[in-house]
Enzyme design. Structure first.
Site, PDB file in Angstrom:
ATOM      1  N   GLY A  93       0.834  -1.193   0.000  1.00 49.83           N
ATOM      2  CA  GLY A  93       0.000   0.000   0.000  1.00 49.83           C
ATOM      3  C   GLY A  93       0.866   1.239   0.000  1.00 49.83           C
ATOM      4  N   GLN A 128       3.165   9.996   1.068  1.00 52.80           N
ATOM      5  CA  GLN A 128       4.464   9.306   1.090  1.00 52.80           C
ATOM      6  C   GLN A 128       5.285   9.606  -0.167  1.00 52.80           C
ATOM      7  OE1 GLN A 128       2.840   5.221   2.153  1.00 52.80           O
ATOM      8  NE2 GLN A 128       4.835   5.187   3.135  1.00 52.80           N
ATOM      9  N   CYS A 143       6.813  -0.059   7.149  1.00 51.90           N
ATOM     10  CA  CYS A 143       6.351   1.085   6.371  1.00 51.90           C
ATOM     11  C   CYS A 143       7.492   1.521   5.452  1.00 51.90           C
ATOM     12  CB  CYS A 143       5.970   2.220   7.307  1.00 51.90           C
ATOM     13  SG  CYS A 143       5.464   3.718   6.459  1.00 51.90           S
ATOM     14  N   LEU A 144       7.158   1.831   4.193  1.00 50.20           N
ATOM     15  CA  LEU A 144       8.193   2.251   3.239  1.00 50.20           C
ATOM     16  C   LEU A 144       8.888   3.530   3.697  1.00 50.20           C
ATOM     17  CD1 LEU A 144       6.356   1.623  -0.174  1.00 50.20           C
ATOM     18  CD2 LEU A 144       8.231   0.269   0.795  1.00 50.20           C
ATOM     19  N   HIS A 147      -3.597   1.335   7.835  1.00 49.41           N
ATOM     20  CA  HIS A 147      -2.234   1.897   7.828  1.00 49.41           C
ATOM     21  C   HIS A 147      -2.174   3.109   6.881  1.00 49.41           C
ATOM     22  CE1 HIS A 147       2.288   1.486   7.927  1.00 49.41           C
ATOM     23  NE2 HIS A 147       2.139   2.186   6.820  1.00 49.41           N
ATOM     24  N   GLU A 148      -2.706   2.936   5.664  1.00 51.69           N
ATOM     25  CA  GLU A 148      -2.657   4.036   4.682  1.00 51.69           C
ATOM     26  C   GLU A 148      -3.591   5.175   5.096  1.00 51.69           C
ATOM     27  OE1 GLU A 148      -0.199   3.681   2.925  1.00 51.69           O
ATOM     28  OE2 GLU A 148       0.003   1.501   3.059  1.00 51.69           O
ATOM     29  N   HIS A 155      -1.833   7.312   7.413  1.00 56.11           N
ATOM     30  CA  HIS A 155      -0.923   8.210   6.673  1.00 56.11           C
ATOM     31  C   HIS A 155      -1.657   9.464   6.203  1.00 56.11           C
ATOM     32  CE1 HIS A 155       3.026   6.459   6.144  1.00 56.11           C
ATOM     33  NE2 HIS A 155       2.539   5.291   5.789  1.00 56.11           N
TER      34      HIS A 155
HETATM   35 ZN    ZN Z   1       3.382   3.410   5.751  1.00 57.39          ZN
END
Ligand code: ZN
Length: 161
Positions: free
Chosen positions: A43, A48, A86-87, A128-129, A132
């Site tokens: 995701g 991000q 997380c990226l 999670h997204e 963000h």
């Molecule tokens: Zn993340």
């Protein structure tokens, strides 16, 4: 697109609703899907990659999809705690409690309103997204002392660059 890493301030910005799915938004969606696949994420939230639009992409089993202006309608009382990465936080894994089911409304990239019930993995990825898009990050789920230690480590890393 370049993944913004913590503590980039854009990760703390609350996203604004997408008012129109125009060429610009469609291009962002296309590039976000590519970035998500290139970086091996399941995701990706728009902030991000530095874009503060209420927009995420998720890599579903039948392919990546964009969720525009997503809203949480309801969440299950039953939760599960699992480690999440997380990226924007390479190397960090944080145990996060998430609802097992989440009922969601969003607009798809063709402009159609969708109502969906996500379960298990996709409920977790969605939440999670969604965090963000509201400026919330996995580090916020650590206790204050762990947060302090992680921030000190990040400072040390950036001073050594
Ligand atoms: Zn993340």
């Amino acid at each position: 697109m370049e993944i913004r890493l913590y503590p980039d301030p854009v990760l703390r910005i609350k996203s604004s609703d997408v008012s129109e799915i125009n060429k610009y938004i469609k291009r962002i969606i296309r590039e976000m899907k590519e970035t998500m696949e290139d970086d091996g994420g399941i995701g990706l939230a728009a902030n991000q990659v530095g874009i503060t639009e209420m927009l995420m992409t998720i890599d579903f089993e039948d392919g990546p999809q964009a969720l525009i202006n997503p809203q949480v309608i309801s969440v299950s009382e039953e939760t599960q705690t699992l480690e999440e990465g997380c990226l924007s936080f390479p190397g960090l894994n944080v145990p996060v409690s998430r609802p097992l089911e989440v009922s969601v409304q969003y607009t798809d990239e063709n402009g159609y309103k969708q109502s969906v019930l996500f379960t298990d993995l996709y409920a977790r990825v969605f939440m999670h997204e969604y965090d963000h898009l509201n400026g919330k990050l996995i580090i916020d789920y650590l206790n204050p002392q762990e947060q302090l230690m992680y921030n000190m480590e990040i400072n040390k890393r950036s001073n050594n660059d």
